[in-house]
Write an enzyme that holds these catalytic residues in place. Sequence first.
Site, mmCIF file in Angstrom:
data_model
loop_
_atom_site.group_PDB
_atom_site.id
_atom_site.type_symbol
_atom_site.label_atom_id
_atom_site.label_comp_id
_atom_site.label_asym_id
_atom_site.label_seq_id
_atom_site.Cartn_x
_atom_site.Cartn_y
_atom_site.Cartn_z
ATOM 1 N N CYS A 286 64.624 -49.322 17.953
ATOM 2 C CA CYS A 286 64.501 -48.601 16.689
ATOM 3 C C CYS A 286 65.904 -48.549 16.106
ATOM 4 O O CYS A 286 66.755 -47.816 16.590
ATOM 5 C CB CYS A 286 63.950 -47.194 16.907
ATOM 6 S SG CYS A 286 64.049 -46.164 15.430
ATOM 7 N N CYS B 63 66.670 -44.958 14.021
ATOM 8 C CA CYS B 63 66.856 -43.698 14.752
ATOM 9 C C CYS B 63 66.604 -43.975 16.227
ATOM 10 O O CYS B 63 67.418 -44.622 16.865
ATOM 11 C CB CYS B 63 66.005 -42.573 14.178
ATOM 12 S SG CYS B 63 64.294 -42.962 13.782
ATOM 13 N N SER B 64 65.470 -43.553 16.759
ATOM 14 C CA SER B 64 65.202 -43.852 18.166
ATOM 15 C C SER B 64 63.733 -43.658 18.481
ATOM 16 O O SER B 64 63.385 -43.084 19.510
ATOM 17 C CB SER B 64 66.051 -42.982 19.072
ATOM 18 O OG SER B 64 65.888 -41.653 18.656
ATOM 19 N N CYS B 65 62.853 -44.128 17.588
ATOM 20 C CA CYS B 65 61.412 -44.029 17.805
ATOM 21 C C CYS B 65 61.064 -44.694 19.141
ATOM 22 O O CYS B 65 61.500 -45.821 19.397
ATOM 23 C CB CYS B 65 60.657 -44.717 16.676
ATOM 24 S SG CYS B 65 60.991 -43.977 15.082
#
Lengths: 98, 107, 194
Positions: free
Chosen positions: C98, C101-103
Amino acid sequence: MTATAFAFAPGDIVRVKDDWPERRGPAHIRTPYYVRGVQGQIVRHLGDFPNPEDLAFGRPAEPRPLYHVRFKKGVIWAEDRADDALLVEIFGHWLEKP
Amino acid sequence: MEQETPAKESQRSHHDLGGASKFMCEAVDTEPHALTDFDKEVDALRQILGAKEVMSVDELRRCIEAIPEEEYHRLSYYRRWIRSITDNLLRKGVITEAELRSALDAQ
Amino acid sequence: MNILDTPSDRLLAAVRDLLAQKGIATTAEIQERIAITDRASPGQGARMVAKAWVDPAYRARLLDDGAKAAEELGIPMRGMPPLGVLENTPDTHNLVVCTLCSCYPRGVLGYPPFWYKSAAFRARAVRDPRGMLAEEWKTVIPDDIRLTVVDSTADYRWMVLPMRPDGTDGWSEEQLAAIVREGDMIGVTVPTIG
């Protein structure tokens, strides 16, 4: 505008809009910079989801179609192998016919 | 195409990290890092605020993206989150700055 | 001073107190939420992978709708984003990142690992994935295998269904699940035996 105004079918060739709303003021967008202006191919329609660009500001958010779009990696970064691919979720309102 | 990439990259926002040249030579720290109590509490708080529709995940992200670049990269993941959560709660008037100051002073 | 520049630990303590006073998030609710979140772990995703390896009908359902397939195994997915599952094949290897962000597929893998959230991983995974995988994980993707990097940018979460390694004929689901690691389901590693 309704969701169907952006309808694309699997296999359609699309181009991601070369638009930079974040340069114009406060914005929250889920379209990475590296695919802007790049041509790709629709893999499938993933569903309709409230527009995150509005949700991020607490505004009423219409459902927008979300697509899985495949890009050839060599088109984005020239050093890459041409047959490797990037698969990215992109909202319909970011896509246009090339 | 070859010339386009650098021009395009110069337009990116600082959180939009795909292919960012400044990180291409940075090692990935693949070691496991256990979450701290702080991390887990912030994570839980985010979930509760989401479930109660006080703050959406998109609002969380937007205020993370609003953290100035240097601070964004200096702060750990969940430190960005608590900053964004606080920013959101203040913007929405769920808490006021006066309340927050007096809670901080009381510590 | 901008109040948001207050050290994070103090900010959390103050916000937690205020939200408790206002009845928005009590200490008990926070502790309960932590306990629920701690229950999700890569072992859950590993059970799904192992079942898909031994049960072709389950494999088909998993590829069709990951969240439903998780629920079939008793993994709670209510309130979670939709889960897509991408299958590694003899021709294609998938890697999930991701960049914005950090999905992460938290419902089936738990908290995202440290490296997944790092700027270096987010930058390199899309631009030089083969180099990064070889250098950081010793995962060499052969030249004749196509690599697909999945940038998890929006409402879905993505998990990789790795290929079953040779030498596991006749293994039980439990034995198979035990060799599937977190990184195998993101695509930075592949399952191995011994």
